[in-house]
Scaffold this motif. Structure first.
Motif, PDB file in Angstrom:
ATOM      1  N   HIS A   8      94.705  80.263 -53.631  1.00 17.78           N
ATOM      2  CA  HIS A   8      94.501  81.777 -54.037  1.00 17.78           C
ATOM      3  C   HIS A   8      93.135  82.334 -53.302  1.00 17.78           C
ATOM      4  N   LEU A   9      92.078  81.399 -53.660  1.00 15.06           N
ATOM      5  CA  LEU A   9      90.626  81.798 -53.299  1.00 15.06           C
ATOM      6  C   LEU A   9      90.592  82.015 -51.684  1.00 15.06           C
TER       7      LEU A   9
ATOM      8  N   LYS B  97      86.440  71.940 -62.251  1.00 16.84           N
ATOM      9  CA  LYS B  97      86.866  72.932 -63.401  1.00 16.84           C
ATOM     10  C   LYS B  97      87.334  72.167 -64.675  1.00 16.84           C
TER      11      LYS B  97
ATOM     12  N   SER C  66      94.781  69.976 -60.048  1.00 16.40           N
ATOM     13  CA  SER C  66      95.189  70.466 -58.984  1.00 16.40           C
ATOM     14  C   SER C  66      96.295  71.592 -59.121  1.00 16.40           C
ATOM     15  N   THR C  67      96.004  72.594 -59.361  1.00 18.21           N
ATOM     16  CA  THR C  67      96.837  73.954 -59.774  1.00 18.21           C
ATOM     17  C   THR C  67      96.904  74.980 -58.597  1.00 18.21           C
TER      18      THR C  67
ATOM     19  N   ASP D 235      84.013  81.583 -63.897  1.00 15.25           N
ATOM     20  CA  ASP D 235      84.648  82.229 -64.855  1.00 15.25           C
ATOM     21  C   ASP D 235      83.706  82.445 -66.251  1.00 15.25           C
TER      22      ASP D 235
ATOM     23  N   THR E 175      86.100  81.547 -59.426  1.00 17.14           N
ATOM     24  CA  THR E 175      87.035  82.668 -59.502  1.00 17.14           C
ATOM     25  C   THR E 175      87.021  83.561 -58.235  1.00 17.14           C
ATOM     26  N   ASN E 176      85.686  83.468 -57.570  1.00 12.33           N
ATOM     27  CA  ASN E 176      85.781  84.285 -56.479  1.00 12.33           C
ATOM     28  C   ASN E 176      84.880  83.633 -55.366  1.00 12.33           C
TER      29      ASN E 176
ATOM     30  N   ASP F 296      94.289  76.485 -57.020  1.00  8.14           N
ATOM     31  CA  ASP F 296      93.255  77.702 -57.165  1.00  8.14           C
ATOM     32  C   ASP F 296      92.662  77.924 -55.717  1.00  8.14           C
ATOM     33  N   GLY F 297      92.624  76.915 -54.914  1.00  9.31           N
ATOM     34  CA  GLY F 297      92.026  77.175 -53.830  1.00  9.31           C
ATOM     35  C   GLY F 297      92.557  77.665 -52.722  1.00  9.31           C
TER      36      GLY F 297
ATOM     37  N   LYS G 211      85.028  76.775 -63.556  1.00 10.86           N
ATOM     38  CA  LYS G 211      86.096  77.166 -62.676  1.00 10.86           C
ATOM     39  C   LYS G 211      85.525  78.356 -61.600  1.00 10.86           C
TER      40      LYS G 211
ATOM     41  N   THR H  21      89.221  71.771 -53.660  1.00 12.84           N
ATOM     42  CA  THR H  21      89.941  71.914 -54.623  1.00 12.84           C
ATOM     43  C   THR H  21      91.266  71.129 -54.819  1.00 12.84           C
TER      44      THR H  21
END
Length: 418
Positions: free
Chosen positions: A182-183, A35, A176-177, A152, A137-138, A179-180, A135, A166
Motif C-alpha cells: 500500500h505504501l 510494527k 506481514s499484512t 502511526d 504510515t507514509n 502494508d508495504g 508502524k 515489510t
C-alpha cells in the motif's frame, strides 16, 4: 526520538535485519522500524521452526527455482549468495548442516538460533536503533527523492535512504499484512496483485475425516486446465487435508496454479498412485492378482495395491461394487481399477488463505526496480527488498536467500549513497 538518519529500514525480518547490518557500515546512522512488539517473528517459525535458510545449489540452478524471472537476482547473488550467508551465520556462532536436497539448516534444528544471531548483531551495533511497536504510515518525498517517513504516533523521521522490507502477506499474525504494498503504491509503484503461494489446495470432493492428515509417498501429480493442457507435474509426497490436499508436491504446485484459481478457474489434479509401473506392467500385475485372489472381495483385495487408509475414498471415485469377488471382475472392471491406480482425480477449486501460505506471490513490478542495487527507478533513495518484490521461489531455502541477498545488497548500496 532523533529525527534524522542516514537510512531507515521498514520491517525487522530476515531482509530488514540483514539490510540494517549491511547499511550500518560501522558509521552510518540507522533506524530499524518494526510494527510488532518483537522483530523476526516470521523468521522464528519458518521451516516448521527449523529454518531452511538457503540451498547450496549453484547460481545457474538456483535461479531456475525462482519466478517470474530469477535472472533479476543474478547480480545480487554474485556478491552475496549461499556461501557468504553460511559464513555470516557460522561467524556469528551458528553451526550449519546441509541436508537432503542441498537444504541448509542450523545444526541445532532451531530457527530461533538464526533469529538470535541476527538480532544480536543488530543490537551490538551502536549505529543501529530499533524502534518497536511502530508502524510507518507514509513515505515522505521531496521532488524525486526520499526524504523520510511518517509513523502511526505522529512522529516523522528524516532520511536519505529508505529500505522497504515489510514482507508480503503470508502468516499475517507475524505482522506481514501487506502494508508495504500500500505504501509503495501510494508513491507510484505498480503492484502485481498478491496471492497465497506455497499453500495447500482446496478440492470440491469431500475428504473423509479418517483420511485427513494421511500422507501418500512416491506419487506423481499432474495438474491441468479443464481443456487438458498441463500446468505442472511433480513427484513426491502429498497429504490429505480437511478440504483438499497439501504436502511438499502440492505446495510446490501451488506456485504454478494459484493465479488460475484466484481468477476463478477450476483445475484437475490427477494422481498416479503407482508411478513406478507402466500401465502395461501394472495391468499384468492386476491380472495375476485377480487370478490368485479370486474369492476375495474387491474392497479387501484393494489392499494388494493401495494403503488401507485411502481405499474407501479411492473406490468411491468408481462405480465398482465394493463387495464383488475378484473372480467376477471382468475386463472393463479391471480397466477401471487400472485407471484409478494410474489416475485418481481431484477437482481443485482454490487455495487456503494467507494464514496457511508460506510465501506471497506478487508484489512490486520488477521493471520498476534496479536489479543491481534494489533501488526504485521512480524514487531515488528508495529500496525494495524481499517479499515485496514480484519474486517467489520453491521450497528448499530459496525464498529466504532472496530475502537475505536483497536486504544485504540494498543495505550496502545505501551505505555508500548517504
Amino acid at each position: 526520538m532523533d529525527s534524522r538518519y542516514d537510512t531507515i529500514i521498514a520491517g525487522a525480518g530476515a531482509a530488514g535485519m540483514m539490510a540494517a547490518i549491511a547499511a550500518s557500515n560501522g558509521k552510518n546512522k540507522i533506524l530499524l522500524v518494526e510494527k510488532m512488539e518483537q522483530p523476526g517473528r516470521k523468521l522464528r517459525i519458518t521451516g516448521k521452526g527449523r529454518c531452511n535458510l538457503t540451498n547450496t545449489a549453484p547460481i545457474r540452478d538456483f535461479i531456475t527455482h525462482i519466478a517470474p524471472d530469477g535472472r533479476f537476482l543474478r547480480n545480487a547473488f554474485s556478491q552475496f549468495f549461499n556461501t557468504e550467508l553460511m559464513e555470516f551465520f557460522e561467524n556469528h556462532g551458528v553451526p550449519l548442516v546441509v541436508e537432503r536436497g542441498n537444504r541448509v539448516f542450523p545444526k541445532s534444528g532451531k530457527s530461533l538460533d538464526i533469529f538470535l544471531a541476527m538480532i544480536k548483531a543488530v543490537e551490538a551495533d551502536q549505529n543501529i536503533k530499533i524502534l518497536k511497536n511502530r508502524k510507518i504510515t507514509n513515505i515522505l518525498t521531496f521532488e524525486d527523492h526520499i526524504s523520510g517517513v511518517a509513523m502511526d504516533n505522529g512522529d516523522i523521521a528524516h532520511c536519505s535512504n529508505l529500505i522497504m522490507a515489510t514482507g508480503g502477506m503470508a502468516y499475517p499474525a507475524t505482522g506481514s499484512t501487506g502494508d508495504g504494498y500500500h505504501l509503495l503504491k501510494k508513491v507510484g509503484h505498480s503492484i502485481v496483485a498478491p496471492v497465497p503461494a506455497l499453500v495447500p489446495l482446496v478440492c470440491s470432493e469431500k475428504i473423509p475425516a479418517e483420511l485427513e492428515g494421511f500422507t501418500l509417498k512416491n506419487v506423481e501429480m499432474t495438474i491441468c486446465h479443464n481443456n487438458g493442457k498441463k500446468i505442472c507435474n511433480l513427484f513426491g509426497e502429498m497429504t490429505f487435508t480437511t478440504n483438499g490436499i497439501g504436502g511438499p508436491i502440492v505446495l510446490s504446485a501451488s506456485r504454478q496454479v494459484t493465479r488460475f484459481l484466484n481468477a476463478g478457474e477450476t483445475l484437475t489434479a490427477t494422481i498416479d498412485l503407482k508411478p513406478a509401473l507402466s500401465e502395461e506392467v501394472l495391468d499384468k500385475k492386476l491380472i495375476a492378482d485377480l487370478d490368485t485372489n479370486g474369492t476375495r472381495v474387491l474392497k479387501d483385495a484393494m489392499r494388494l495395491w493401495l494403503p488401507a487408509e485411502i481405499i474407501p475414498f479411492a473406490l468411491s471415485k468408481t462405480k465398482l461394487e465394493h463387495y464383488k469377488r475378484l473372480n467376477q471382475i471382468n475386463a472393463a472392471d479391471r480397466k477401471t481399477i487400472l485407471k484409478l491406480l494410474k489416475g485418481l482425480t481431484l477437482t481443485i477449486t482454490g487455495t487456503r488463505s494467507f494464514d496457511e501460505a508460506i510465501i506471497t506471490q506478487g508484489g512490486v513490478e520488477l521493471n520498476e526496480v534496479n536489479p543491481k542495487t534494489f533501488e526504485s527507478k521512480l524514487l531515488k533513495g528508495l529500496y525494495i527488498v524481499g517479499e515485496l518484490l514480484n519474486l517467489d521461489a520453491d521450497t528448499g531455502g530459496y525464498n529466504l536467500q532472496i530475502a537475505f541477498s536483497s536486504g544485504w545488497m540494498a543495505g550496502k548500496t545505501a551505505a555508500v549513497n548517504n
